[in-house]
Design an enzyme around this catalytic site. Structure first.
Site, PDB file in Angstrom:
ATOM      1  CG  HIS A 289      -1.773  -1.225   1.331  1.00 38.09           C
ATOM      2  ND1 HIS A 289      -2.853  -1.469   0.498  1.00 38.09           N
ATOM      3  CD2 HIS A 289      -1.697  -2.291   2.165  1.00 38.09           C
ATOM      4  CE1 HIS A 289      -3.423  -2.626   0.836  1.00 38.09           C
ATOM      5  NE2 HIS A 289      -2.729  -3.160   1.830  1.00 38.09           N
TER       6      HIS A 289
HETATM    7  O1  RIB Z   1      -3.712  -0.263   5.474  1.00 36.50           O
HETATM    8  C1  RIB Z   1      -2.404  -0.277   4.982  1.00 36.50           C
HETATM    9  C2  RIB Z   1      -1.509   0.590   5.804  1.00 36.50           C
HETATM   10  O2  RIB Z   1      -1.420   0.080   7.125  1.00 36.50           O
HETATM   11  C3  RIB Z   1      -0.055   0.619   5.299  1.00 36.50           C
HETATM   12  O3  RIB Z   1       0.497   1.871   5.576  1.00 36.50           O
HETATM   13  C4  RIB Z   1       0.619  -0.436   6.122  1.00 36.50           C
HETATM   14  O4  RIB Z   1       2.029  -0.207   6.274  1.00 36.50           O
HETATM   15  C5  RIB Z   1      -0.064  -0.247   7.433  1.00 36.50           C
HETATM   16  O5  RIB Z   1       0.575   0.857   8.088  1.00 36.50           O
END
Ligand code: RIB
Ligand code: CA
Length: 320
Positions: A239
């Site tokens: 992500h």
């Molecule tokens: O939902 C995804 C996010 O949550 C990303 O930033 C991952 O590293 C966690 O922090």
């Protein structure tokens, strides 16, 4: 002219992959990497930031900010995908520095030193950004843009049915940032979930004898195992790395001006991001939201930017 950025993150394997690119990309000047608790504890996130920077050893070391507990503490962590330590349990050597300034102070100082020039790339809960804005109420008007990985527009959450992890960890701070008078871009799960790095990634990574290639080959296998065991996914989400792509390759994303806010109450809805999508919205539009991306090109960009980073980072030294 390289774009001045502060990377605020909770490493986190996808945070770490984003840092592998950001710390070496010639299009970016990383002024600071500020730690925030989320995937792992604030203390461990601070140590992980120092570990990653130490392992990658960029030509120009960014300032480091130390994370602290959000008000009310962290409700959850990301061990189900990143391990208890946040980096897949890999024991890296680290030269831990003492007396680090708090992340929110580093953010205030760096933005004040370069008004209207700094992009804050927020890859974890928004605790530090909210605290920086509270510490210096003029700061939102001095930041060039805040790019946030977080939330959902119409898709499900990932840590609860309603909420995405970063927002859920500190919804009060997230609401404060959503409502702050600064230019914002949100890269939500609706978009970042579409990029899944499959196992053939390992054939496309930089060579193991490069600093970047060695590091990613340490941290990625635990991520693949965790995604398969806990999500039944034959591949990994990244992500934060996708969110960084929206900064480096904005042409690969389509954004829309939207009005968004954060639910800070509710057993079922805590941390939910809510957008006014009525035919005649009454909420004031307050951010750009990434609603589409050219997924294959984004994945290719991640691979290509890792290769570029590996060239800049150079060979791995055996003593690391
Ligand atoms: O939902 C995804 C996010 O949550 C990303 O930033 C991952 O590293 C966690 O922090
Ligand atoms: Ca993160």
């Amino acid at each position: 002219m390289a774009r001045k950025v502060i990377v605020d993150c909770d490493p986190g394997i996808d945070d770490a992959l984003a840092l592998c690119i950001a710390l070496f990309d010639p299009r970016l000047e990383v002024l600071a990497v500020t730690a925030v608790g989320g995937n792992t504890s604030p203390e461990r996130a601070t140590l992980n930031v120092q570990t990653i920077i130490g392992q990658l050893d960029p030509k120009r070391w960014p300032r480091v900010g130390a994370a602290s507990e959000p008000d009310g503490g962290l409700p959850v962590d990301g061990r189900y995908l990143c391990g208890v330590d946040g980096l897949g349990g890999i024991e890296f050597a680290v030269a831990e520095r003492q007396h680090l300034l708090p992340s929110e102070k580093v953010i205030c100082d760096q933005v004040r030193a370069a008004p209207h020039q700094v992009t804050i790339v927020a890859l974890g809960p928004l605790t530090n950004i909210a605290r920086a804005f509270a510490r210096d109420p003029e700061l939102p008007t001095l930041v060039d843009r805040v790019v946030m990985m977080g939330g959902t527009v119409s898709g499900p959450g990932n840590i609860t049915p309603a909420a995405e992890f970063n927002i859920y960890c500190d919804p009060v701070s997230a609401r404060a940032v959503f409502r702050a008078h600064c230019t914002k871009t949100l890269v939500p799960l609706d978009v970042t979930n579409r990029a899944v790095l499959s196992y053939d990634l390992f054939n496309r990574l930089p060579e193991e004898n490069t600093r970047i290639g060695y590091f990613v080959r340490q941290v990625l296998p635990p991520a693949f195992r965790a995604h398969r065991q806990n999500l039944g996914l034959e591949g990994i989400h990244v992500h934060d790395t996708v969110a960084l792509m929206s900064v480096i390759h904005p042409d690969l994303f389509t954004t829309r001006e939207m009005a968004g806010d954060v639910e800070t109450q509710g057993d079922l809805t805590m941390g939910m991001t809510v957008f006014d999508r009525r035919r005649v919205p009454s909420w004031r539009r307050n951010m750009e939201v990434a609603v589409e991306m050219r997924t294959e090109e984004v994945v290719d960009a991640i691979i290509g930017d890792l290769a570029t980073a590996a060239e800049y980072a150079g060979p791995r030294l055996a003593d690391l």
